[in-house]
Design an enzyme around this catalytic site. Structure first.
Site, PDB file in Angstrom:
ATOM      1  N   ASP A 114       0.839  -1.195   0.000  1.00 27.91           N
ATOM      2  CA  ASP A 114       0.000   0.000   0.000  1.00 27.91           C
ATOM      3  C   ASP A 114       0.877   1.249   0.000  1.00 27.91           C
ATOM      4  O   ASP A 114       1.685   1.439   0.916  1.00 27.91           O
ATOM      5  CB  ASP A 114      -0.940  -0.010   1.211  1.00 27.91           C
ATOM      6  CG  ASP A 114      -2.086   0.982   1.048  1.00 27.91           C
ATOM      7  OD1 ASP A 114      -2.463   1.264  -0.113  1.00 27.91           O
ATOM      8  OD2 ASP A 114      -2.603   1.468   2.062  1.00 27.91           O
ATOM      9  N   HIS A 125      -4.068  13.713   0.911  1.00 31.53           N
ATOM     10  CA  HIS A 125      -4.260  12.851   2.086  1.00 31.53           C
ATOM     11  C   HIS A 125      -3.013  12.878   2.970  1.00 31.53           C
ATOM     12  O   HIS A 125      -3.104  12.973   4.196  1.00 31.53           O
ATOM     13  CB  HIS A 125      -4.565  11.427   1.630  1.00 31.53           C
ATOM     14  CG  HIS A 125      -4.611  10.418   2.746  1.00 31.53           C
ATOM     15  ND1 HIS A 125      -5.680  10.324   3.622  1.00 31.53           N
ATOM     16  CD2 HIS A 125      -3.724   9.460   3.129  1.00 31.53           C
ATOM     17  CE1 HIS A 125      -5.448   9.344   4.493  1.00 31.53           C
ATOM     18  NE2 HIS A 125      -4.271   8.804   4.229  1.00 31.53           N
ATOM     19  N   GLU A 179      -9.180   4.302  -2.300  1.00 34.68           N
ATOM     20  CA  GLU A 179      -7.924   4.054  -3.009  1.00 34.68           C
ATOM     21  C   GLU A 179      -8.182   3.367  -4.348  1.00 34.68           C
ATOM     22  O   GLU A 179      -9.213   2.746  -4.566  1.00 34.68           O
ATOM     23  CB  GLU A 179      -6.983   3.153  -2.180  1.00 34.68           C
ATOM     24  CG  GLU A 179      -6.617   3.726  -0.832  1.00 34.68           C
ATOM     25  CD  GLU A 179      -5.418   3.044  -0.191  1.00 34.68           C
ATOM     26  OE1 GLU A 179      -4.599   2.443  -0.916  1.00 34.68           O
ATOM     27  OE2 GLU A 179      -5.304   3.126   1.046  1.00 34.68           O
ATOM     28  N   ASP A 210      -9.067   0.463   1.879  1.00 30.57           N
ATOM     29  CA  ASP A 210      -8.088   0.056   2.887  1.00 30.57           C
ATOM     30  C   ASP A 210      -8.670   0.402   4.266  1.00 30.57           C
ATOM     31  O   ASP A 210      -8.307   1.405   4.872  1.00 30.57           O
ATOM     32  CB  ASP A 210      -6.775   0.810   2.614  1.00 30.57           C
ATOM     33  CG  ASP A 210      -5.674   0.438   3.581  1.00 30.57           C
ATOM     34  OD1 ASP A 210      -5.715  -0.671   4.133  1.00 30.57           O
ATOM     35  OD2 ASP A 210      -4.760   1.273   3.783  1.00 30.57           O
TER      36      ASP A 210
HETATM   37 MN    MN Z   1      -4.052   2.996   2.730  1.00 28.75          MN
END
Ligand code: MN
Length: 437
Positions: A140, A147, A213, A245
């Site tokens: 990830d 963000h 995501e 996520d």
């Molecule tokens: Mn993430």
């Protein structure tokens, strides 16, 4: 790289599958790959077309494929798409062109194929969809710069971004075994969280969050010790999906010093089941947005002119929320975020080049998450940590309820669409999950 448009992108072509005509997600020009089953039979590869799924194994058995397309269809006939992912782009493109021809309303073999419709097509509503690959590794990233900036602001960091951010495509190795397809119920995790200063307690997560995501499916991969140069790195992207996520913010905050996310992220990750292929996405490529003045140029191993010219995507991303009260009052889900993939600071090719720069081997079926893709303003924040400023400013919903984080019974739905003038718009389908105790 081959991002050229061909007959499979022609906006004038339509399918004889009636539901595909004007379909907001899966028109003839999309043809996303996935794994499905029906009535508990063996999972196998399929292609979403309108409200139906085209059965690749059945089409292969009917003798509709030859050459590279037959090789690809055979590789997609098992319970995972890993064998197809290992074949590389040429076989995947041959399969796309052949399935396009078979489903084209003006196809040369129309009458013969239409006669087989009952064998080849299944009503998607009657099928189960699965995670499309056996995922060897899930990485990830943290490439959504707004963000990342918001995360720094919540920590009162000054400047909000760490000094490595504009040089390193930051990532962590996440958990492959707990990735699930859209619709899988998400259990609220238990864990340690800080109760008062430096005093933890163990209990259910009190700051249950989502992350909007993009997922990138990887293949065929590279040998250990052999980095993928940036000029070839884009070829490793088979296609994209949506990825939620799920994140336990209170657990994350307490456990992440000094090694980063662990239990806060490993209890479940939800993906949309259809892989929107690199070929379907070709019309929606854009130049990587210019870095703001004063930002450093990426180091040479992350710089490729061609990647900068068309290595990013223009894909609209949305997060929608429904609660138990919404369902009781028969209110439709409410959109809580509208963002776009152009807010990614790094391209997928840069992620691949960086990931393998150590010599690390990627394998067919590996999954990348982009990191949460937030827009610059609150209309497009891709997590509750941002929407409610870590719970301090709950948002008000159409039901009259407020939310600082996700509560039991809440359902979070991610959606994505790519649109461009002169092209047929395509969608990703849904990435949906409901929180339960
Ligand atoms: Mn993430």
């Amino acid at each position: 790289m081959n991002h050229a448009l061909d007959e499979t992108h022609d906006p004038k072509r339509v399918s004889w599958v009636a539901s595909a005509q004007g379909h907001g997600e899966f028109p003839l020009q999309n043809l996303p790959l996935g794994i499905f089953s029906r009535d508990g039979d063996a999972p196998r590869g399929g292609i979403a077309i309108g409200d139906s799924i085209f059965d690749l194994k059945a089409a292969l058995a009917a003798g509709l494929f030859s050459g590279e397309a037959a090789q690809a269809a055979a590789a997609a006939s098992g319970a995972t798409l890993n064998p197809l992912m290992a074949l590389g782009a040429a076989a995947r493109r041959a399969l796309r062109r052949r399935v396009f021809a078979l489903l084209d309303a003006n196809g040369a073999e129309l009458s013969g194929v239409e006669a087989l419709a009952k064998t080849l097509l299944h009503d998607a509503a009657g099928c189960s969809v699965h995670v499309p690959a056996r995922i060897g590794a899930f990485t990830d990233f943290f490439a959504g710069i707004h963000h990342a900036t918001n995360a720094g602001l919540r920590r009162n960091a000054n400047p909000p971004l760490t000094s490595n951010y504009k040089y390193v495509p930051v990532a962590y190795h996440s958990r492959a075994s707990s990735v699930r397809a859209s619709g899988f119920p998400v259990r609220r995790p238990h864990g340690q969280r800080e109760l008062t200063a430096n005093q933890p307690e163990f209990g259910p997560c009190l700051k249950m969050d989502f992350e909007l995501e993009l997922g990138a499916w990887i293949g065929p991969g590279n040998a250990l010790g052999e980095p993928v140069p940036i000029v070839r790195a884009g070829e490793q992207m088979i296609g994209l999906c949506l990825l939620n996520d799920w994140s336990a913010r209170d657990i994350q905050r307490w456990e992440s010093a000094p090694l980063g996310p662990f239990l806060a992220k490993n209890f479940c990750t939800t993906v949309s089941p259809w892989i929107v292929t690199a070929e379907a996405l070709a019309p929606f490529r854009i130049a990587q947005p210019a870095r703001p003045d004063g930002d450093p140029r990426p180091l040479p191993y992350l710089w490729d002119d061609a990647d900068q010219n068309d290595g990013a995507f223009d894909i609209e991303l949305e997060a929608w929320l429904s609660t138990g009260a919404f369902r009781e009052k028969k209110l439709p889900p409410q959109r809580i975020a509208l963002s776009n993939t152009k807010h990614l600071y790094w391209t997928v090719a840069q992620m691949v080049a960086h990931h393998t720069s150590s010599g690390c081997n990627l394998e067919a079926g590996d999954l990348f998450g982009s990191g949460t893709i937030s827009a610059p303003d609150a209309s497009g924040y891709g997590s509750f940590a941002e929407l409610s400023f870590d719970g301090k400013q709950p948002i008000t919903l159409a039901s009259g309820e407020t939310r600082a984080f996700l509560e039991d019974g809440d359902e979070l739905i991610l959606r994505a669409h790519a649109r461009r003038d002169g092209c047929i718009a395509i969608g990703f389908g849904e990435c949906r999950g409901r929180i339960g105790a």
